[in-house]
Write an enzyme that holds these catalytic residues in place. Structure first.
Site, PDB file in Angstrom:
ATOM      1  CD  GLN A 199       4.477 -12.678  -4.880  1.00 31.69           C
ATOM      2  OE1 GLN A 199       3.752 -12.965  -3.931  1.00 31.69           O
ATOM      3  NE2 GLN A 199       4.735 -13.508  -5.844  1.00 31.69           N
ATOM      4  CB  THR A 251      -1.373   4.431  -7.298  1.00 27.18           C
ATOM      5  OG1 THR A 251      -2.037   3.689  -6.288  1.00 27.18           O
ATOM      6  CG2 THR A 251      -2.219   5.593  -7.729  1.00 27.18           C
ATOM      7  NE  ARG A 262      -4.677  -2.229  -0.556  1.00 22.87           N
ATOM      8  CZ  ARG A 262      -3.624  -2.766  -1.160  1.00 22.87           C
ATOM      9  NH1 ARG A 262      -3.239  -2.291  -2.315  1.00 22.87           N
ATOM     10  NH2 ARG A 262      -2.958  -3.760  -0.612  1.00 22.87           N
ATOM     11  CD  GLU A 303      -3.272  -0.622   1.932  1.00 21.46           C
ATOM     12  OE1 GLU A 303      -3.733  -1.566   2.591  1.00 21.46           O
ATOM     13  OE2 GLU A 303      -3.699   0.539   1.975  1.00 21.46           O
ATOM     14  CG  ASP A 315       3.623  -3.404  -9.107  1.00 20.07           C
ATOM     15  OD1 ASP A 315       4.266  -3.715  -8.077  1.00 20.07           O
ATOM     16  OD2 ASP A 315       2.476  -2.954  -9.059  1.00 20.07           O
TER      17      ASP A 315
END
Lengths: 452, 382
Positions: free
Chosen positions: B223, B54, B191, B49, B219
């Protein structure tokens, strides 16, 4: 055979040359001014100063304009003609070029391919006058323009307020050139509020290209207190630090000098320079082997930074001490004084002392510098040696004595240096001698090659 | 002799065919390897996050063809899921606070809203969410507006309320419409946890349309498992874009761990990886918009890493000061984690708000310039 009649009215052009026969006679200057031949931009005429014999060749070289009227160009070399000659075919060439053509065995007119029935070459005086006048006017215009520094500065500043992108970079580049060449320009920029215009271009999203040009201008100007305070904003300093890390050597030096200037303001907060990136970038400038011109401004800036106590610890923590010590042998005297001052200041800190001691070349370099360059250098070197030896007497004394310290100290004591230095030297000598018997110590005091 | 010849010819024919095929393949491999060399690879890393995805979406919007209708529609279920998840977290949170907090009365809902809350909480815990219709949207809105829920929202940092909460809750009417098609902004807020590796290739073509650099952006998402095993596959990337959400300084993770500390540890780990010895590092200090408002209300020193922070003023100046402080902390961390022989790799810090397309574009322009200059420098042309 048609004969080429030299014009009886030298210096005059008959308008309507191609036969339409207006019959109006213009003088050469007016003809060129009115653009009969084209290529005159703006129509501004400055009459060539009477009596000033400008050399055509020189003018052509200096002017370097792309749009020269085609009739002035030699068909062979495609360069403007300085000595135009006409063949029997009526075609005109540069004398040296057409002669070369003939020498190669050709007896033709290069453009019309006709075989020449007459090998005479006639100087084309009319064309010569036209070329000369045209270039003279352009030249005078250029000279006047380059003297009109104020005008150019205003022009560029106005441009900067409006344009973006490549145009902005171009305007900045040209302004930088003018400012670098003319002292008057610098004053004009300041007077016309140029400083705030340029400063406003520096923000968090300023590209390197724009930033480096802007800094290049600002560093050469007299900045008042308000401007300097304005430039001390974190984002601007951050931008300068970026450029210090990534720019060309010229940009890096400019950033260094500008930031040092800003530090002179009393409003300056040491937090701004208390930055890893700044110090690492600065050290990189000092260590740059390809460009030694960065060393003096770099050291000067570092010295100013050192005056702020809070930052000293940070300087030591990035390993600056050993890097500076390694630099010493290659430095010029003025740089040496700065470097030694910095090291001396840092030696006041515990971590500074440790760093100095840990660097193998500290002691040999310091010993070598005693009584070598200047009294201040000797003073600093002595002070550093004192700090280091006091920290670890046994270890350091032996290294120092091996390097020839004792003899050097004796030199200081016997010299005309100020008494404080002599006192210090005596104390240091005593400190170093503590671990040795008299005889051994005296042997170490002998003048060795180290001194010579 | 004839026999010999014909035997040879037969042999050579098949062989020749194979040889030419092999040669063709070789040639193609060589061509592609050459082309590959010119593609600059960028790896986006960061804690969960932090805004990586984004940034990814923004690049897609800016330099590729953006999202087509089908892709936009694919986000509807994600957005609805986000809404259900959010309201559930808030409702469950309010119950917890009502039980444990000293000042419990402010977390107690009205009895009608409690009913709604129970219902929504039940929905939220299912595997499949129902489609968000007008009725449900209205109920969610009612619950959201309850003062107890609002009070709970204030303490959202303790519950991991996602950042999109406010935005979606304020737009419930629109989002629950039968013919709803998500806007670009909705997609940016949506999200979903990234799994596996996602990559896009793009070229930031400038205004003068000159052919620019080609970038490939990777990206790897959230993980965490066995990161050390696959990270070396990214050796040789041109640059690592590390996203750190600076607004996370007060966010507490599951095991009572502060998200900012997690970010710090991850950054430290990445810097020390041998495979990134020569890689440029672009640090995106993200979520500045949230940071701006938060820092004036919640002091920075709630975070262990920032405990030595001293506020100096108020308003905009204070925000700038706080930001500079955080930036310096990251700088410090970078230099502490960087061995002396690596100190010359490019390291730049950018202030970003990943949701703002214009800012991302400007930021990326700078990143592009830096990387191009670096290339010139390494080629000895600078």
């Amino acid at each position: 055979m048609p004969m080429f009649q030299p014009s009886k009215r030298d210096g005059f052009v008959v308008a309507g040359f191609d036969g339409s026969g207006d019959g109006q006679v213009l003088d050469l200057d007016t003809a060129v001014k009115d653009g009969v031949l084209g290529g005159v931009v703006g129509g501004e005429v400055i009459a060539a100063a009477v009596g000033e014999k400008l050399d055509l060749k020189k003018m052509i070289e200096e002017l370097d304009i792309p749009e020269i009227p085609s009739v002035f160009i030699c068909p062979i070399s495609l360069e403007p003609m300085q000595d135009p000659v006409t063949l029997c075919t009526g075609q005109t060439y540069e004398r040296s070029n057409i002669l070369k053509w003939f020498n190669l065995g050709h007896y033709t007119c290069p453009t019309t391919m006709q075989e020449l029935w007459d090998d005479s070459i006639t100087p084309n005086r009319t064309l010569y006058h036209l070329i000369y006048t045209w270039f003279s006017q352009k030249y005078s215009l250029m000279k006047k323009r380059s003297e009109d520094v104020q005008g150019r500065v205003s022009e560029h500043l106005e441009a900067l307020k409006k344009v973006k992108g490549q145009a902005r970079i171009q305007a900045l580049k040209e302004l930088k050139q003018v400012v670098a060449a003319h002292a008057a320009a610098r004053k004009t920029v300041v007077d016309e509020g140029g400083v705030s215009v340029i400063s406003s271009l520096l923000g968090p999203f300023t590209s390197h290209a724009v930033g480096s040009e802007a800094i290049g201008i600002l560093v050469n100007l007299e900045l008042d207190s308000e401007s300097k305070t304005n430039l001390m904003q974190p984002t601007t300093i951050s931008l300068m630090v970026d450029m210090l890390n990534e720019g060309s050597v010229e940009t890096r030096i400019n950033c260094t000098r500008l930031m040092e200037k800003l530090m002179e303001e009393k409003e300056f907060r040491s937090e701004s320079i208390s930055s890893h990136r700044l110090l690492v970038g600065l050290m990189r400038l000092l260590k740059d082997k390809r460009h030694s011109n960065g060393i003096l401004p770099g050291l000067s800036f570092l010295r100013s930074i050192c005056l702020h106590k809070q930052v000293r610890s940070l300087i030591v923590s990035i390993g600056a001490v050993s890097q500076l010590v390694e630099l010493l042998p290659a430095l010029e005297p003025d740089c040496l004084e700065l470097a030694l001052f910095i090291l001396d200041t840092l030696s006041a800190l515990p971590e500074g002392k440790v760093a100095l001691k840990d660097c193998a070349n500290t002691i040999p370099n310091m010993v070598r510098l005693l009584m070598r360059v200047s009294e201040s250098c000797t003073q600093y070197a002595l002070s550093i040696l004192w700090s280091v030896c006091k920290l670890a007497p046994e270890e350091c004394s032996s290294v120092a004595l091996e390097a020839g310290l004792a003899a050097k100290l004796l030199l200081v004591i016997q010299s005309g240096c100020n008494p404080v230095l002599k006192q210090r030297s005596a104390e240091l000598l005593k400190l170093c001698s503590l671990n040795y018997t008299d005889t051994i110590f005296i042997s170490k005091c002998k003048l060795t090659r180290t001194i010579q | 002799m004839g026999l010999l010849c014909s035997k040879n010819r037969h042999y050579t024919e098949a062989d020749a065919e194979e040889n030419s095929q092999a040669a063709e393949i070789e040639r193609r491999i060589e061509q592609e390897t050459k082309a590959e060399k010119h593609i600059q690879k960028l790896l986006v890393l960061g804690a969960g996050e932090s805004g990586k995805s984004t940034i990814f979406k923004q690049i897609k919007l800016l330099f590729q063809t953006g999202f087509d209708d089908a892709e936009l529609r694919s986000y509807i279920s994600v957005i609805h899921a986000n809404i259900y998840q959010t309201i559930k977290i808030l409702y469950d949170g309010s119950k917890e606070f009502a039980q444990n907090d000293a000042d419990s009365s402010k977390y107690v809902l009205s009895s009608e809203n409690k009913v709604i809350g129970e219902k929504l909480s039940e929905i939220g815990s299912q595997l499949d969410y129902p489609c968000l219709n007008r009725e449900l949207a209205h109920e969610i809105e009612t619950l959201w507006k309850d003062s107890a829920i609002q009070e709970t929202y204030v303490r959202g940092n303790e519950l991991q309320v996602p950042d999109c909460a406010h935005y979606f809750m304020e737009n419930l009417q629109r989002l629950s419409d039968a013919n709803y098609i998500p806007t670009k902004e909705d997609v940016l807020y949506a999200r979903v946890r990234t799994t596996g590796v996602v990559e896009i290739q793009f070229s930031p073509v400038g205004k003068n349309k000159k052919s620019g650099e080609v970038y490939r952006l990777f990206d790897v998402g959230g993980q965490r498992n066995e990161r050390r095993k696959w990270i070396h596959l990214f050796e040789g990337v041109t640059a690592v874009i590390f996203c750190a959400a600076i607004s996370d300084y007060d966010q507490i993770e599951d095991e009572q761990k502060n998200r900012m500390m997690e970010s710090k540890e991850l950054f430290d780990w990445v810097l020390k990886q041998p495979c990134f010895e020569k890689t440029s590092f672009m640090l995106f200090l993200n979520k500045f918009d949230i940071f701006e408002t938060k820092v004036l209300k919640v002091p920075l020193n709630v975070c262990e890493w920032f405990k030595d922070y001293q506020p100096v003023s108020t308003g905009k100046q204070e925000i700038e000061h706080a930001y500079e402080f955080v930036k310096k902390k990251f700088e410090e961390l970078y230099f502490q984690s960087t061995a002396p022989d690596r100190v010359d790799r490019v390291f730049k810090i950018y202030r970003t708000t990943a949701l703002d397309q214009k800012l991302v574009k400007k930021t990326f322009k700078l990143v592009d310039e830096t990387l191009r200059r670096r290339n010139l420098f390494e080629a000895g042309l600078l």
